[in-house]
Write an enzyme that holds these catalytic residues in place. Structure first.
Site, short mmCIF file in Angstrom:
data_model
loop_
_atom_site.label_atom_id
_atom_site.label_comp_id
_atom_site.label_asym_id
_atom_site.label_seq_id
_atom_site.Cartn_x
_atom_site.Cartn_y
_atom_site.Cartn_z
N ASP A 114 1.01 -1.17 -0.12
CA ASP A 114 0.05 -0.10 0.02
C ASP A 114 0.98 1.23 -0.04
O ASP A 114 2.24 1.19 0.46
CB ASP A 114 -0.91 -0.01 1.41
CG ASP A 114 -1.61 1.26 1.43
OD1 ASP A 114 -2.59 1.57 0.33
OD2 ASP A 114 -1.79 1.88 2.57
N ASP A 116 -0.47 5.08 0.80
CA ASP A 116 -0.72 6.11 1.93
C ASP A 116 -0.87 5.49 3.40
O ASP A 116 -1.59 4.75 3.53
CB ASP A 116 -2.02 6.76 1.42
CG ASP A 116 -1.70 7.76 0.18
OD1 ASP A 116 -1.02 8.48 0.41
OD2 ASP A 116 -2.71 7.57 -0.88
N ASN A 220 -2.07 -0.93 5.85
CA ASN A 220 -2.56 -0.37 7.34
C ASN A 220 -3.97 -0.41 7.40
O ASN A 220 -4.62 -0.26 8.37
CB ASN A 220 -2.21 1.08 7.34
CG ASN A 220 -2.85 1.90 6.42
OD1 ASN A 220 -2.73 2.00 5.17
ND2 ASN A 220 -3.53 3.00 7.11
#
Length: 273
Positions: A114, A116, A220
């Site tokens: 990922d 961001d 996240n």
């Protein structure tokens, strides 16, 4: 005792030969008509598109249900001609998100990473210590997570790495250009490659074109890997903590994981801890 000798009449021979030729032509014509009738009946079936639909209690397998993808419904059209099954592939193979694996990556596991709050944090508000600024109609100020450079370089040595973000390519692509100075990411996937599911952009790992028992996702957001939680390495969301060491701490774990036959057993132990 008299001997009777049969003498042929030339006129009679001509008549006999003519009748034989006519009979032969008649048989050939009949054979052609039979062949033509067989092919006519066959092609008639191909031309007949008004085929009666099977009854509800028919043994014919049902069509697959519609699939929700990116907010739209995908439906499989029912062929109206039974011979269509012979001429066309009714269920052509889906196009995978990733290209064929490079020869240099054979034998490696695929790690989906990922962007961001996993590798960087971006803000539209000016940040005095931004690592770089990306102009996307308005400036975007990007902070790199501590140890992200070391993390990416090491991951590129061990795995086939893919950037997969739910952000738009207009923003994420230039960020990746500035972030990945070593060409670690073999491919980049953006929001349009996600599946919109219950208000979330989900990264469906089954669409990558890689064996799932050798795919890992680092993210996240649990909503991003809700379809494949058993393939996930969760990380804490990062915003601006300069003392964060999570990416650095994960490197020994990934070094060990790169040597395993498959990922499920190791990742299950990680989740249990």
């Amino acid at each position: 005792m008299s001997i009777i000798t049969q003498v042929s009449n030339p006129k009679e021979e001509e008549i006999l030969a003519f009748n034989q030729d006519k009979a032969s032509q008649s048989k050939g014509s009949l054979k052609k008509q039979r062949n033509r009738s067989i092919f006519s009946s066959l092609f008639c079936c191909f031309r007949n598109y008004n085929v009666e639909q099977p009854a509800a209690n028919s043994n014919t397998s049902a069509l697959p249900p519609p699939v929700e993808e990116n907010g739209s419904l995908l439906r499989c059209a029912a062929p109206t001609n039974p011979f269509t099954f012979l001429m066309f592939d009714v269920n052509p193979p889906a196009k995978y998100l990733l290209p064929e694996m490079k020869i240099s990556d054979y034998g490696r596991k695929c790690v989906v990473i990922d962007l961001d709050e996993t590798l960087v944090h971006s803000s539209f508000k000016p940040i005095s210590n931004a690592d770089f600024i990306v102009p996307v109609e308005i400036d975007v100020y990007v902070l790199k997570r501590p140890h992200v450079d070391e993390f990416l370089q090491k991951m590129g040595e061990l795995f086939e790495c893919v950037l997969f973000t739910a952000s738009l390519a207009k923003y994420a692509d230039p960020v990746a250009d500035l972030l990945d100075q070593w060409g670690v990411f073999r491919a980049r996937l953006f929001r349009e490659s996600c599946v919109f599911h219950r208000g979330n952009y989900v990264k469906d790992l089954s669409r990558l074109g890689r064996e799932l028992n050798n795919v890992i996702i680092v993210d996240n957001s649990p909503a991003s890997y809700i379809f494949h939680p058993e393939n996930a390495v969760p990380v804490q969301s990062w915003f601006d903590d300069i003392n964060d060491t999570e990416l650095l701490d994960l490197l020994p774990f990934f070094e060990g994981l790169s040597k395993e036959e498959e990922v499920y057993g190791v990742l299950q132990n990680l989740r249990s801890r």
